[in-house]
Design a protein around this motif. Structure first.
Motif, PDB file in Angstrom:
ATOM      1  N   HIS A 201     -86.394  39.096 -68.127  1.00 44.24           N
ATOM      2  CA  HIS A 201     -86.560  39.190 -66.668  1.00 44.24           C
ATOM      3  C   HIS A 201     -85.952  37.929 -66.048  1.00 44.24           C
ATOM      4  CE1 HIS A 201     -88.473  39.449 -62.761  1.00 44.24           C
ATOM      5  NE2 HIS A 201     -88.947  40.649 -63.065  1.00 44.24           N
ATOM      6  N   HIS A 202     -85.135  38.139 -65.001  1.00 43.71           N
ATOM      7  CA  HIS A 202     -84.431  37.001 -64.390  1.00 43.71           C
ATOM      8  C   HIS A 202     -85.404  35.915 -63.886  1.00 43.71           C
ATOM      9  CE1 HIS A 202     -81.157  35.005 -62.344  1.00 43.71           C
ATOM     10  NE2 HIS A 202     -81.857  34.995 -61.230  1.00 43.71           N
ATOM     11  N   ILE A 203     -86.499  36.341 -63.294  1.00 44.09           N
ATOM     12  CA  ILE A 203     -87.442  35.348 -62.752  1.00 44.09           C
ATOM     13  C   ILE A 203     -88.182  34.626 -63.881  1.00 44.09           C
ATOM     14  CG2 ILE A 203     -89.503  35.043 -61.291  1.00 44.09           C
ATOM     15  CD1 ILE A 203     -86.788  35.551 -59.798  1.00 44.09           C
TER      16      ILE A 203
ATOM     17  N   SER B  40     -89.224  26.523 -59.188  1.00 41.80           N
ATOM     18  CA  SER B  40     -88.099  27.120 -59.906  1.00 41.80           C
ATOM     19  C   SER B  40     -87.274  27.991 -58.976  1.00 41.80           C
ATOM     20  CB  SER B  40     -88.583  27.926 -61.108  1.00 41.80           C
ATOM     21  OG  SER B  40     -89.181  29.107 -60.670  1.00 41.80           O
ATOM     22  N   GLY B  41     -86.030  28.298 -59.413  1.00 43.21           N
ATOM     23  CA  GLY B  41     -85.106  29.101 -58.610  1.00 43.21           C
ATOM     24  C   GLY B  41     -84.104  28.228 -57.879  1.00 43.21           C
ATOM     25  N   GLY B  42     -83.068  28.863 -57.342  1.00 44.53           N
ATOM     26  CA  GLY B  42     -81.964  28.136 -56.696  1.00 44.53           C
ATOM     27  C   GLY B  42     -82.415  27.138 -55.638  1.00 44.53           C
ATOM     28  N   VAL B  43     -83.426  27.506 -54.833  1.00 42.00           N
ATOM     29  CA  VAL B  43     -83.862  26.620 -53.744  1.00 42.00           C
ATOM     30  C   VAL B  43     -84.617  25.396 -54.284  1.00 42.00           C
ATOM     31  CG1 VAL B  43     -85.093  26.552 -51.519  1.00 42.00           C
ATOM     32  CG2 VAL B  43     -83.978  28.665 -52.234  1.00 42.00           C
ATOM     33  N   SER B  44     -85.040  25.446 -55.551  1.00 44.90           N
ATOM     34  CA  SER B  44     -85.725  24.272 -56.111  1.00 44.90           C
ATOM     35  C   SER B  44     -84.749  23.115 -56.309  1.00 44.90           C
ATOM     36  CB  SER B  44     -86.461  24.611 -57.409  1.00 44.90           C
ATOM     37  OG  SER B  44     -85.564  24.897 -58.446  1.00 44.90           O
ATOM     38  N   ALA B  45     -83.444  23.364 -56.050  1.00 44.23           N
ATOM     39  CA  ALA B  45     -82.469  22.260 -56.075  1.00 44.23           C
ATOM     40  C   ALA B  45     -82.553  21.448 -54.779  1.00 44.23           C
ATOM     41  CB  ALA B  45     -81.051  22.822 -56.224  1.00 44.23           C
ATOM     42  N   ASN B  46     -83.270  21.959 -53.793  1.00 42.86           N
ATOM     43  CA  ASN B  46     -83.355  21.279 -52.488  1.00 42.86           C
ATOM     44  C   ASN B  46     -84.114  19.952 -52.629  1.00 42.86           C
ATOM     45  OD1 ASN B  46     -84.837  20.710 -49.821  1.00 42.86           O
ATOM     46  ND2 ASN B  46     -83.274  22.186 -49.234  1.00 42.86           N
ATOM     47  N   SER B  47     -83.405  18.852 -52.328  1.00 39.09           N
ATOM     48  CA  SER B  47     -83.988  17.535 -52.630  1.00 39.09           C
ATOM     49  C   SER B  47     -85.220  17.251 -51.787  1.00 39.09           C
ATOM     50  CB  SER B  47     -82.944  16.429 -52.468  1.00 39.09           C
ATOM     51  OG  SER B  47     -82.320  16.573 -51.234  1.00 39.09           O
TER      52      SER B  47
ATOM     53  N   PRO C  55     -72.542  29.360 -50.149  1.00 37.92           N
ATOM     54  CA  PRO C  55     -73.951  29.645 -49.917  1.00 37.92           C
ATOM     55  C   PRO C  55     -74.583  28.634 -48.975  1.00 37.92           C
ATOM     56  CG  PRO C  55     -73.657  28.599 -52.044  1.00 37.92           C
ATOM     57  CD  PRO C  55     -72.298  28.734 -51.445  1.00 37.92           C
ATOM     58  N   GLY C  56     -75.516  29.121 -48.179  1.00 39.76           N
ATOM     59  CA  GLY C  56     -76.022  28.323 -47.078  1.00 39.76           C
ATOM     60  C   GLY C  56     -76.991  27.220 -47.462  1.00 39.76           C
ATOM     61  N   GLY C  57     -77.744  27.419 -48.546  1.00 41.40           N
ATOM     62  CA  GLY C  57     -78.783  26.444 -48.905  1.00 41.40           C
ATOM     63  C   GLY C  57     -78.270  25.015 -48.952  1.00 41.40           C
ATOM     64  N   PRO C  58     -77.282  24.739 -49.798  1.00 40.77           N
ATOM     65  CA  PRO C  58     -76.798  23.363 -49.900  1.00 40.77           C
ATOM     66  C   PRO C  58     -76.213  22.845 -48.578  1.00 40.77           C
ATOM     67  CG  PRO C  58     -75.976  24.696 -51.730  1.00 40.77           C
ATOM     68  CD  PRO C  58     -76.671  25.631 -50.781  1.00 40.77           C
TER      69      PRO C  58
ATOM     70  N   VAL D  23     -88.547  30.054 -55.844  1.00 45.18           N
ATOM     71  CA  VAL D  23     -87.796  30.156 -54.583  1.00 45.18           C
ATOM     72  C   VAL D  23     -86.311  30.342 -54.888  1.00 45.18           C
ATOM     73  CG1 VAL D  23     -89.233  29.082 -52.805  1.00 45.18           C
ATOM     74  CG2 VAL D  23     -88.148  27.617 -54.498  1.00 45.18           C
ATOM     75  N   SER D  24     -85.839  31.574 -54.693  1.00 46.76           N
ATOM     76  CA  SER D  24     -84.423  31.831 -54.994  1.00 46.76           C
ATOM     77  C   SER D  24     -83.817  32.644 -53.854  1.00 46.76           C
ATOM     78  CB  SER D  24     -84.315  32.574 -56.324  1.00 46.76           C
ATOM     79  OG  SER D  24     -84.751  33.898 -56.157  1.00 46.76           O
ATOM     80  N   GLY D  25     -82.620  33.177 -54.103  1.00 45.00           N
ATOM     81  CA  GLY D  25     -81.955  33.977 -53.076  1.00 45.00           C
ATOM     82  C   GLY D  25     -82.611  35.338 -52.902  1.00 45.00           C
TER      83      GLY D  25
ATOM     84  N   PHE E 118     -82.098  30.639 -45.791  1.00 46.69           N
ATOM     85  CA  PHE E 118     -81.149  29.509 -45.732  1.00 46.69           C
ATOM     86  C   PHE E 118     -79.730  30.047 -45.532  1.00 46.69           C
ATOM     87  CE2 PHE E 118     -84.299  26.539 -47.485  1.00 46.69           C
ATOM     88  CZ  PHE E 118     -83.881  25.324 -46.953  1.00 46.69           C
ATOM     89  N   ASP E 119     -79.375  31.086 -46.307  1.00 45.34           N
ATOM     90  CA  ASP E 119     -78.015  31.629 -46.221  1.00 45.34           C
ATOM     91  C   ASP E 119     -77.739  32.240 -44.847  1.00 45.34           C
ATOM     92  OD1 ASP E 119     -77.618  30.842 -48.829  1.00 45.34           O
ATOM     93  OD2 ASP E 119     -78.065  32.804 -49.696  1.00 45.34           O
ATOM     94  N   LYS E 120     -78.756  32.932 -44.288  1.00 48.06           N
ATOM     95  CA  LYS E 120     -78.550  33.574 -42.988  1.00 48.06           C
ATOM     96  C   LYS E 120     -78.451  32.535 -41.865  1.00 48.06           C
ATOM     97  CE  LYS E 120     -80.463  38.079 -44.149  1.00 48.06           C
ATOM     98  NZ  LYS E 120     -81.695  38.901 -44.193  1.00 48.06           N
TER      99      LYS E 120
HETATM  100  O1  KG4 Z   1     -81.741  31.317 -58.084  1.00 50.92           O
HETATM  101  P1  KG4 Z   1     -80.427  31.481 -57.434  1.00 50.92           P
HETATM  102  O2  KG4 Z   1     -79.247  30.727 -57.971  1.00 50.92           O
HETATM  103  O3  KG4 Z   1     -80.019  33.001 -57.381  1.00 50.92           O
HETATM  104  C1  KG4 Z   1     -80.953  34.016 -57.199  1.00 50.92           C
HETATM  105  O4  KG4 Z   1     -81.625  34.397 -58.198  1.00 50.92           O
HETATM  106  O5  KG4 Z   1     -81.073  34.447 -56.036  1.00 50.92           O
HETATM  107  O6  KG4 Z   1     -80.652  31.100 -55.904  1.00 50.92           O
HETATM  108  C2  KG4 Z   1     -79.617  31.107 -54.976  1.00 50.92           C
HETATM  109  C3  KG4 Z   1     -80.156  30.668 -53.635  1.00 50.92           C
HETATM  110  C4  KG4 Z   1     -79.135  30.829 -52.516  1.00 50.92           C
HETATM  111  O7  KG4 Z   1     -79.760  31.502 -51.450  1.00 50.92           O
HETATM  112  C5  KG4 Z   1     -78.812  29.398 -52.148  1.00 50.92           C
HETATM  113  O8  KG4 Z   1     -78.458  29.221 -50.800  1.00 50.92           O
HETATM  114  C6  KG4 Z   1     -80.098  28.669 -52.495  1.00 50.92           C
HETATM  115  O9  KG4 Z   1     -80.522  29.273 -53.687  1.00 50.92           O
HETATM  116  N1  KG4 Z   1     -79.915  27.221 -52.687  1.00 50.92           N
HETATM  117  C7  KG4 Z   1     -80.507  26.289 -51.902  1.00 50.92           C
HETATM  118  C8  KG4 Z   1     -80.034  25.033 -52.372  1.00 50.92           C
HETATM  119  N2  KG4 Z   1     -79.184  25.255 -53.418  1.00 50.92           N
HETATM  120  C9  KG4 Z   1     -79.127  26.612 -53.592  1.00 50.92           C
HETATM  121  N3  KG4 Z   1     -81.365  26.394 -50.874  1.00 50.92           N
HETATM  122  C10 KG4 Z   1     -81.776  25.269 -50.284  1.00 50.92           C
HETATM  123  N4  KG4 Z   1     -81.362  24.041 -50.648  1.00 50.92           N
HETATM  124  C11 KG4 Z   1     -80.506  23.865 -51.673  1.00 50.92           C
HETATM  125  N5  KG4 Z   1     -80.117  22.651 -52.047  1.00 50.92           N
END
Ligand code: KG4
Ligand code: ZN
Length: 364
Positions: A113-115, A290-297, A192-195, A149-151, A180-182
């Motif tokens: 499972h991806h999550i 965990s997830g893409g948004v967890s890269a947010n400092s 992608p909008g997050g970064p 927290v991911s996309g 974030f992306d929207k």
């Molecule tokens: O986990 P992930 O790589 O893919 C999914 O499983 O969805 O997450 C991607 C999401 C994107 O919406 C991207 O904008 C967001 O993670 N993301 C961030 C940051 N880096 C990536 N959101 C906020 N701050 C960031 N630094």
């Protein structure tokens, strides 16, 4: 034990070789080929384009992962692949590649499972290549509360033990990464909008773009609701209305960065407050991101401070930046734990016949 894992659920083609020896996990390779540039033109991921790129990339990515790990395919003990959730045209490429490999090599095959992969990014060992000793990885104690927290997902997942999940709250509409992306799209910041949003927010925080200060205030959706659910679609609409009220201001860089800052603050206020409240209620020993948004400092920082202040004796665990976004090392790590818990590993031997890609899949 040596695992070869594949991840193609969205717009990254990734393969990784992971080795576990005497309880120590080492990532021998983790190749991630990103398609960001291709999808950026369209402002989001186009599933069929993603699929086509995965087809182009999957074999070279697998070859690189094996080469870099210096492990021969013969010596791999288990093949693992993301089976869902995700975009079907994208998932199918990784699943087909994994099935073909398992069939040809007669190796066991495990769908992940991806999550679960994102959660297990917190259990990835040290990387051989970067020699990063990561943040001190003390033994992670259960119960764990993981904020995913991911996309595509925003969930608070309670884990009483390895592989035991209870979703105690989740978004009712948009996922955080999606919001974030929207917002980035509304503000013309690209994909992608997050970064991008987080970079703009940082400029406002560090006062790089003073003196403009519009004292913008956005709502904190569901901050005071008694449950642990979230909602981010209204917040995104609030950003849209704000820009519609003052269309001229969009050219003003200071305005854009203040709006990004206020949006990010709103998201973080809600995420942190609900996580801490849930952590108290369920008496957890560890808080994880965990997830893409967890890269947010800022999220990493604020959650850490809140755990320290509000949850005494609770430890705080965040994945290394390399393992926040989609990658195959996290899939390999989840597979290692799943495999270890299996009573009958024989079932995996002919799994290439049965394994299917699934677009929506419950975490269980
Ligand atoms: O986990 P992930 O790589 O893919 C999914 O499983 O969805 O997450 C991607 C999401 C994107 O919406 C991207 O904008 C967001 O993670 N993301 C961030 C940051 N880096 C990536 N959101 C906020 N701050 C960031 N630094
Ligand atoms: Zn993901």
């Amino acid at each position: 034990m040596k695992i070869l894992a594949i991840e193609t659920s969205c717009d990254e083609t990734s393969a990784s070789v992971l080795e576990e020896k005497k309880g120590k996990i080492r990532v021998l390779s983790n190749i991630v080929s990103s398609q960001i540039k291709i999808h950026a033109k369209f402002g989001g991921v186009v599933p069929n384009l993603a699929s086509r790129e995965h087809v182009k990339n999957i074999v070279p990515v697998l070859e690189s992962a094996l080469r870099e790990s210096k492990i021969n395919l013969r010596d791999i003990d288990l093949i693992a692949v993301t089976k869902g959730p995700g975009l079907i045209p994208a998932l199918l490429i990784g699943v087909s590649a994994a099935k073909a490999l398992a069939y040809a090599t007669k190796k066991p095959l495990l769908g992940i499972h991806h999550i679960e992969g994102h959660i297990y990014a917190n259990f990835v060992g040290e990387s051989q290549k970067s020699k990063v000793k990561s943040q001190k990885r003390e033994k992670i104690e259960f119960p764990v509360l993981c904020l995913v927290v991911s996309g595509g997902h925003t969930q608070l997942v309670l884990m009483k033990d390895h592989l035991k999940y209870k979703i105690i709250g989740e978004t009712q509409d948009d996922a955080v990464g999606e919001a974030f992306d929207k917002v980035a799209r509304i503000l013309g910041l690209g994909y992608p909008g997050g970064p991008k949003v987080s970079q703009e927010a940082e400029k406002f925080k560090t006062r790089k773009l003073q003196p403009a200060n519009y004292k913008l205030v956005l709502p904190r959706p569901m901050l005071n609701s008694k449950d642990f659910n979230f909602s981010f679609s209204g917040l995104k609409t609030a950003v849209l209305y704000e820009t519609k009220k003052h269309p001229g201001r969009l050219k003003n860089k200071a305005y854009v960065s203040e709006l990004c800052h206020e949006f990010q603050e709103s998201v973080i206020d809600v995420l942190v407050s609900k996580t801490i409240r849930a952590g108290k209620k369920y008496k957890v020993k560890t808080i994880m991101l965990s997830g893409g948004v967890s890269a947010n400092s800022e999220l990493r920082l604020r959650m850490g401070e809140a755990v320290q202040e509000g949850l005494s004796g609770v430890s705080y665990q965040i994945p290394e930046l390399a393992y926040c976004g989609d990658n195959a090392a996290m899939i390999a790590t989840a597979a290692l734990y799943r495999y270890g818990k299996l009573k009958d590993t024989k079932k995996l031997e002919n799994n290439w016949k049965k394994l299917e890609a699934v677009s929506s899949l419950k975490l269980s």
